[in-house]
Design a protein around this motif. Sequence first.
Motif, mmCIF file in Angstrom:
data_model
loop_
_atom_site.group_PDB
_atom_site.id
_atom_site.type_symbol
_atom_site.label_atom_id
_atom_site.label_comp_id
_atom_site.label_asym_id
_atom_site.label_seq_id
_atom_site.Cartn_x
_atom_site.Cartn_y
_atom_site.Cartn_z
ATOM 1 N N VAL A 72 -64.527 -39.687 21.721
ATOM 2 C CA VAL A 72 -64.258 -38.863 20.546
ATOM 3 C C VAL A 72 -64.387 -37.407 20.967
ATOM 4 C CG1 VAL A 72 -65.000 -38.240 18.229
ATOM 5 C CG2 VAL A 72 -65.067 -40.629 18.937
ATOM 6 N N TYR A 73 -63.400 -36.593 20.601
ATOM 7 C CA TYR A 73 -63.385 -35.177 20.953
ATOM 8 C C TYR A 73 -63.388 -34.354 19.667
ATOM 9 C CZ TYR A 73 -61.508 -37.205 25.289
ATOM 10 O OH TYR A 73 -61.299 -37.961 26.404
ATOM 11 N N VAL A 74 -63.854 -33.128 19.771
ATOM 12 C CA VAL A 74 -63.854 -32.196 18.640
ATOM 13 C C VAL A 74 -63.141 -30.929 19.084
ATOM 14 C CG1 VAL A 74 -65.243 -30.863 17.021
ATOM 15 C CG2 VAL A 74 -65.988 -33.146 17.714
ATOM 16 N N SER A 75 -62.172 -30.490 18.284
ATOM 17 C CA SER A 75 -61.465 -29.250 18.597
ATOM 18 C C SER A 75 -62.436 -28.075 18.533
ATOM 19 C CB SER A 75 -60.330 -29.009 17.604
ATOM 20 O OG SER A 75 -59.336 -29.996 17.721
ATOM 21 N N PRO A 76 -62.227 -27.062 19.360
ATOM 22 C CA PRO A 76 -63.094 -25.880 19.277
ATOM 23 C C PRO A 76 -62.891 -25.143 17.961
ATOM 24 C CG PRO A 76 -61.219 -25.464 20.711
ATOM 25 C CD PRO A 76 -61.181 -26.931 20.372
ATOM 26 N N LYS A 77 -63.906 -24.422 17.549
ATOM 27 C CA LYS A 77 -63.811 -23.620 16.333
ATOM 28 C C LYS A 77 -62.939 -22.406 16.612
ATOM 29 C CE LYS A 77 -66.841 -21.872 12.654
ATOM 30 N NZ LYS A 77 -68.244 -21.641 12.268
ATOM 31 N N LEU A 78 -61.870 -22.247 15.844
ATOM 32 C CA LEU A 78 -60.882 -21.206 16.084
ATOM 33 C C LEU A 78 -61.027 -20.079 15.066
ATOM 34 C CD1 LEU A 78 -57.736 -23.432 16.774
ATOM 35 C CD2 LEU A 78 -59.281 -22.415 18.442
ATOM 36 N N TRP A 79 -60.879 -18.850 15.552
ATOM 37 C CA TRP A 79 -60.943 -17.650 14.719
ATOM 38 C C TRP A 79 -59.698 -16.811 14.965
ATOM 39 C CZ3 TRP A 79 -65.528 -16.479 11.850
ATOM 40 C CH2 TRP A 79 -66.629 -17.304 12.127
ATOM 41 N N TYR A 80 -59.333 -16.031 13.962
ATOM 42 C CA TYR A 80 -58.340 -14.983 14.173
ATOM 43 C C TYR A 80 -59.094 -13.708 14.548
ATOM 44 C CZ TYR A 80 -54.450 -17.691 12.274
ATOM 45 O OH TYR A 80 -53.476 -18.624 12.080
ATOM 46 N N LEU A 81 -58.830 -13.220 15.747
ATOM 47 C CA LEU A 81 -59.434 -11.980 16.229
ATOM 48 C C LEU A 81 -58.506 -10.829 15.850
ATOM 49 C CD1 LEU A 81 -61.438 -10.312 17.904
ATOM 50 C CD2 LEU A 81 -60.127 -10.956 19.946
ATOM 51 N N ARG A 82 -58.966 -9.988 14.932
ATOM 52 C CA ARG A 82 -58.159 -8.870 14.450
ATOM 53 C C ARG A 82 -58.677 -7.568 15.072
ATOM 54 N NH1 ARG A 82 -55.049 -8.352 9.785
ATOM 55 N NH2 ARG A 82 -55.922 -10.309 9.001
ATOM 56 N N VAL A 83 -57.793 -6.899 15.784
ATOM 57 C CA VAL A 83 -58.113 -5.619 16.408
ATOM 58 C C VAL A 83 -57.272 -4.559 15.713
ATOM 59 C CG1 VAL A 83 -58.253 -4.327 18.556
ATOM 60 C CG2 VAL A 83 -58.531 -6.817 18.586
ATOM 61 N N ASN A 84 -57.905 -3.775 14.856
ATOM 62 C CA ASN A 84 -57.218 -2.695 14.152
ATOM 63 C C ASN A 84 -57.399 -1.401 14.954
ATOM 64 O OD1 ASN A 84 -57.713 -0.604 11.342
ATOM 65 N ND2 ASN A 84 -55.765 -1.433 11.972
ATOM 66 N N VAL A 89 -59.628 -38.778 18.590
ATOM 67 C CA VAL A 89 -60.189 -40.015 19.140
ATOM 68 C C VAL A 89 -59.218 -40.567 20.179
ATOM 69 C CG1 VAL A 89 -61.440 -40.550 17.033
ATOM 70 C CG2 VAL A 89 -59.161 -41.494 17.352
ATOM 71 N N ARG A 90 -59.793 -41.165 21.182
ATOM 72 C CA ARG A 90 -59.006 -41.772 22.258
ATOM 73 C C ARG A 90 -59.529 -43.176 22.509
ATOM 74 N NH1 ARG A 90 -57.831 -39.430 28.310
ATOM 75 N NH2 ARG A 90 -57.525 -41.427 29.352
#
Length: 759
Positions: A189-201, A389-390
């Motif tokens: 069983v695998y878990v996707s990494p936690k993804l963020w939107y990195l905003r550079v203004n 899952v695999r």
Amino acid sequence: MAPEKKEEDFSLKETSPNIGKGRVSGRERLTSSFDLVEEMEFLYIRLVKGRDFQSTSDPFVEVQIGNYKGTTRHFDRKPNPEWHQVFAFAKNHLQALSVEILVKDKMASNDRLGKISIDMSDIPKHVHPDSPLAPQWYKLEGENGLMARGELMFAIWWGTQADEAFSDAWHSDAAAVSGESLMNCRSKVYVSPKLWYLRVNVIEAQDLVPIEMNRTDPEVYVRAVFGTNVLRSRVSPNKSLNPSWNEDLIFVAAEPFGDPLVLTVEDKVDDLTGHCLGRLVMPLAKAEKSFLPTLVAAEWHNLERVDTNVKFASRICLRVSLDGGYHVFDEAISQTSDFRATMKELWTPAIGVLELGILNAKGLLPMKSKFGNGTTDAYCVAKYGNKWVRTRTVVDSFDPNWNEQYNWEVYDPYTVLTLVVFDNCHLQPGEAKDSRIGKVRIRLSTLKTDRIYTHSYPLVALYPNGVKKMGEIQLAVRFTCSSLFNLLQTYTQPLLPKMHYIHPFSVNQLERLRHQAAQSVSLQLSRAEPPLRKEVVEYVLDLGSQTWSLRRGKANFARITGVLTGFLAAWRWFNGIRQWKSPTATIGVFSIYAILIYFPEMILPTLLLFLFGTGIFKYKKRPRLPPHMDIKLSYAHKAHPDELDEEFDTFPSSKQGQILTARYDRLRIIGTRMVMLLGDSATQLERLWSLLSWRDPRATAMFTLFCLIAAIVIYFIPLRIMLILAGGFVMRPPTFRIDIPALPQNFFNRLPTKEDLMF
């Protein structure tokens, strides 16, 4: 005459597997955690450690049951080795009456140090969810039946695939696999990494020092690098040494954050390069996490200078934030399995549980050659939400039995479960990619709650030489709802988190960010053990679905035509009424029309009752089977070989010469038709707009005069009378009609457009 080729069956088939020990019907709900798969019995042997072996030996353990043999790793000159390995032997393959556990010496040509023999009838049975069986010390027996030196600690029991040792065990059906490749056979069983939107203004910079000191109007831009992704701001509109941008550069960042954000301020030389005026390296640990629509505080940062002789530092003003109020898409929006925002504070409670039983596959095609014979080593990967899952790999079988069950929490019914089947090409040393066998998608909103769906899904693959059925896979699916009220309430809530509506991304931005997210997920999962490889992740996430495909274009056009079929059928019916093909029906329809005009308060209730009756009437014809991959809908069965070859071509194209010329000409023809269609649509809209634009003074004058007369007439004549007269005119008998276009149509077709102003 040659026999006719039998047409392949790509339909979905309902099955009746022996799940839940024969107690499962279509609507029965069970409480067992493994009631969606057929029970498989295994003989488990957990080898823990040994002690008091000869100090000069290289001990290892060999487990023999009939013709099956499993071997542990060996240790060099270690009298007290520890293995912690589990062996699993499928019961339906065993015919021996006893189990022999042999301790051998690798150094002395596999000489036997001792053995332990256990009768099958003496082996205990472990029932899930009981605690694991405790291992025990056993004395070794010598060649002559006397006790040998040394003891072995192990546990042996009968169990099922529900046993906790199942996923990490060495399986007898993978006996031909050894060494490091054995890890690639296990279920995980695998878990996707936690993804963020990195905003550079990027706001502004100050005190920049140009490379060429006499340059007073530099063209300054900011280049941002995060991992392998590079973005560039526009050139500052004020060409000075204090430029400003106020522009957002957005990346996808995956936890844990490894790569820093690297910003360089550059003076443009040409379209590709520029002189570096300053550099900033920022670890993401310093970035502020936010899920609110408010902006984070702007901060000034000193830039590292390339020229160390400069005694003062240039500065840049930035807003850097990790936006957790969005859902970061790694799947296609229409096929996503999750819509939750990154921040858990924004998650709604779960509304149910999705359970999937992966039973078996039938009739798989040979995917590779081994010792001159075709073979397939199949495994399944399923994804829903952030959980992958695999299954274990069943080696050398065209009819593999997995019988593994998994479950996921459900937060929204408008989500899709994706399952793919692959051939494992990493059981032998080499760098070959795993071969795709087929894909299945199941949308949860098409399933009834608390019902077990047992169907055999066709596994279909599209190749440059056409579509091919690779076999069938049997699944058991159940969507259990904890609260019907909460389930129905989700239909009234926004599909995406709030930030997608307050500060939306463009379509191009979303597609670019989706590719970044998919690459981040692929990179993280490929670092697991065993790895979930890049080709598998990209196939599950459907990463190549946006490439050019003439076949897909034809399929989408057919979908539009199919939707319009109902409107065309309604128009044909109404035209038949207008043509008085059935005078009784025409008089009846006009009578109903007249009644509704005189009693307008009945129009809306009548329409709603009509829709209600239509819905009740179509209930008998409702779909009985869940949707599945349809080759006819995809136009895969009609695709020309050249179209498929073009679809599988690389980007940029790897073709040259006449082939590329022919495809370009074909694309120009298709593009010409699209341009003509857009032009015709624009022409009609411009004619409508020109009614009051005075482009044609006479036409506009006639239209405005008509509006004045019509307003006076409608004021003195009741609206219901006007509508009755209009309806009578439309439904007049064919005898009183003419075949030429009507006056309004002639007037409209003469209105001016901007088409004559174009080159």
